[in-house]
Motif scaffolding. Structure first.
Motif, PDB file in Angstrom:
ATOM      1  N   UNK A 136       0.935  -1.110  -0.023  1.00 29.39           N
ATOM      2  CA  UNK A 136      -0.093   0.069  -0.022  1.00 29.39           C
ATOM      3  C   UNK A 136       0.818   1.143   0.036  1.00 29.39           C
ATOM      4  N   UNK A 137       1.825   1.213   0.936  1.00 27.75           N
ATOM      5  CA  UNK A 137       2.741   2.319   1.103  1.00 27.75           C
ATOM      6  C   UNK A 137       4.236   1.828   1.551  1.00 27.75           C
ATOM      7  N   UNK A 138       5.039   1.834   0.501  1.00 29.03           N
ATOM      8  CA  UNK A 138       6.631   1.309   1.058  1.00 29.03           C
ATOM      9  C   UNK A 138       6.715   2.098   2.300  1.00 29.03           C
TER      10      UNK A 138
ATOM     11  N   UNK B 183      16.255  -1.406   1.662  1.00 25.75           N
ATOM     12  CA  UNK B 183      16.713  -1.486   0.369  1.00 25.75           C
ATOM     13  C   UNK B 183      15.437  -1.137  -0.689  1.00 25.75           C
ATOM     14  N   UNK B 184      14.364  -1.705  -0.523  1.00 23.40           N
ATOM     15  CA  UNK B 184      13.268  -1.403  -1.407  1.00 23.40           C
ATOM     16  C   UNK B 184      13.078  -0.159  -1.331  1.00 23.40           C
TER      17      UNK B 184
ATOM     18  N   UNK C  12      13.014   2.429  -4.959  1.00 22.07           N
ATOM     19  CA  UNK C  12      11.814   2.947  -5.250  1.00 22.07           C
ATOM     20  C   UNK C  12      11.724   4.685  -5.153  1.00 22.07           C
ATOM     21  N   UNK C  13      12.808   4.884  -4.059  1.00 23.68           N
ATOM     22  CA  UNK C  13      13.095   6.524  -4.106  1.00 23.68           C
ATOM     23  C   UNK C  13      13.951   7.002  -5.085  1.00 23.68           C
ATOM     24  N   UNK C  14      14.882   6.246  -5.748  1.00 26.55           N
ATOM     25  CA  UNK C  14      15.733   6.840  -6.681  1.00 26.55           C
ATOM     26  C   UNK C  14      15.155   7.596  -7.784  1.00 26.55           C
ATOM     27  N   UNK C  15      15.780   8.652  -8.384  1.00 25.90           N
ATOM     28  CA  UNK C  15      15.317   9.327  -9.530  1.00 25.90           C
ATOM     29  C   UNK C  15      16.321   9.394 -10.354  1.00 25.90           C
ATOM     30  N   UNK C  16      15.864   9.347 -11.563  1.00 24.60           N
ATOM     31  CA  UNK C  16      16.706   9.289 -12.825  1.00 24.60           C
ATOM     32  C   UNK C  16      16.926  10.660 -13.608  1.00 24.60           C
ATOM     33  N   UNK C  17      17.922  11.183 -12.969  1.00 22.64           N
ATOM     34  CA  UNK C  17      18.117  12.802 -13.219  1.00 22.64           C
ATOM     35  C   UNK C  17      18.295  13.093 -14.709  1.00 22.64           C
TER      36      UNK C  17
ATOM     37  N   UNK D 280       9.191   3.319 -10.697  1.00 24.13           N
ATOM     38  CA  UNK D 280       7.674   3.202 -10.894  1.00 24.13           C
ATOM     39  C   UNK D 280       6.874   3.902 -12.197  1.00 24.13           C
ATOM     40  N   UNK D 281       7.568   5.275 -11.801  1.00 26.06           N
ATOM     41  CA  UNK D 281       7.089   6.189 -13.059  1.00 26.06           C
ATOM     42  C   UNK D 281       7.376   5.904 -14.285  1.00 26.06           C
ATOM     43  N   UNK D 282       8.740   5.354 -14.526  1.00 21.73           N
ATOM     44  CA  UNK D 282       9.279   5.114 -15.748  1.00 21.73           C
ATOM     45  C   UNK D 282       8.307   3.702 -16.310  1.00 21.73           C
ATOM     46  N   UNK D 283       8.288   2.730 -15.532  1.00 21.85           N
ATOM     47  CA  UNK D 283       7.646   1.597 -16.143  1.00 21.85           C
ATOM     48  C   UNK D 283       6.103   1.810 -16.021  1.00 21.85           C
TER      49      UNK D 283
END
Length: 367
Positions: free
Chosen positions: A72-74, A96-97, A101-106, A115-118
């Motif tokens: 529901x919410x990591x 780790x998850x 999940x918080x990493x951002x592609x700058x 998740x936004x990318x997928x």
């Protein structure tokens, strides 16, 4: 990439790649691969906060997080006390998850999380893969993406974890098997949705607590995995488990049991390991350390374990394949590659061992 405040290394890293892939039956499919790095060898954050094997408290393992709540919410908030018949992951897995999940592609505009990318990706197959820490995290992340429907434009999700420790408890492992059914191949490492493990690798033995049995993954295998004997009286000519190793495995076992859940490996496929008497600096190198089998001290044990957890996989999986071109690029300024000796001494410090190996002890293998 993620770097914990104060850390001098890349504590977590993840790569997303997309390409058309030609399969053995000559069909071509578009594949997205999410590759997760393993433990950064000298990352105290990884060893203590995610792997859970370092430090003196084991809170990354004794604490567990509700999988239903995480979907529901990591979150990294532990459940207290854990309820029976529910799926849980370790706090270390949750940490780790959350990081991944918080990493951002700058490099993208706007910047995107995985998740936004997928959410907007179109492909035939999604593969989530990783080794070691990446093995545990890829199994959990693949299940998370599948259960949350994070990639609606990708028909099939596979995971390809190798050498991963148990991410969660028995109910989590059962959920994994139901959502991501095993797809066995002709050999262990040509399979999907199975943790590929070397029978002589100590890492996948965590965090199971079943009785010692070389055909399964359990911490009770660690003391005897390289031929040592951990009972008294010691039989004639037997070599006792090094005291530092026995103390460490006892501590890890206590942490696992202290979680109040039954840590259980996700479904797996094994290949038989072979002990070595010489551990090279890196694959193909003639420089390294001679080791005795069974090991007589914790350094010898660690050297064998380092080989079995790393090079043993490439030696088996890549056997007979055309070698990849040697990377001749210089390392980034200020970055150095750790030597085998530096790694072994770092591990000794991390796990509280007084044993040390000196750089001059390295030798060339006999040709």
């Amino acid at each position: 990439m993620f770097q914990n405040p104060g850390s001098g290394v890349a504590d977590n890293a993840m790569l997303v790649a997309c390409s058309d892939v030609t399969f053995p039956d000559k069909t071509v499919k578009k594949m997205v691969v999410v590759a997760i790095a393993g433990t950064a060898a000298e990352s105290t954050f990884d060893w203590t906060d995610e792997d859970g094997a370092g430090g003196g408290k084991g809170t990354a393992i004794t604490g567990v997080v509700s999988w239903a709540d995480f979907l529901k919410t990591p979150t990294e908030i532990p459940a207290s006390p854990p309820a029976a018949d529910e799926a849980y992951i370790s706090v270390g897995t949750a940490t780790g998850l959350c990081t991944l999940l918080g990493m951002v592609d700058s490099s993208t505009t706007p910047k995107q999380t995985l998740v936004e990318h997928l959410a907007t990706s179109e492909a035939d197959i999604l593969v989530v893969t990783g080794h070691s820490l990446g093995g545990a995290l890829s199994a959990a992340l693949g299940l998370y993406l599948a259960q949350t429907g994070a990639a609606p434009g990708i028909a099939t999700t596979y995971v390809y974890p190798t050498a991963g420790a148990s991410p969660g408890n028995d109910v989590f492992a059962q959920t994994f098997a139901k959502v991501l059914p095993a797809v066995p191949g002709p050999v262990a490492w040509q399979s999907w949705n199975l943790d590929i493990w070397n029978t002589l690798d100590v890492v996948p033995q965590a965090w199971g607590t079943a009785d010692a049995d070389p055909t399964i993954r359990t911490l009770n295998n660690v003391n005897v995995i390289y031929g040592n004997v951990d009972r008294t009286p010691l039989p004639p000519n037997a070599v006792a488990t090094p005291a530092d190793v026995a103390a460490l495995s006892s501590r890890l076992l206590g942490w696992s049991q202290g979680s109040q859940v039954t840590y259980t490996p996700v479904q797996g496929a094994s290949f038989p390991g072979q002990t070595v008497h010489f551990v090279p600096e890196r694959r193909g190198s003639l420089v390294g350390l001679p080791v005795r089998v069974p090991p007589h001290d914790s350094i010898g044990f660690a050297a064998q374990a380092l080989y079995q957890h790393g090079m043993a996989y490439s030696d088996v999986v890549l056997a007979g394949m055309t070698p990849l071109p040697q990377d001749k690029n210089a390392l980034v300024s200020g970055v150095e590659r750790e030597s085998l000796t530096e790694l072994l001494n770092y591990f000794a410090t991390l796990f509280g061992s007084a044993s040390r190996v000196e750089e001059p002890d390295r030798v060339e293998a006999a040709e």
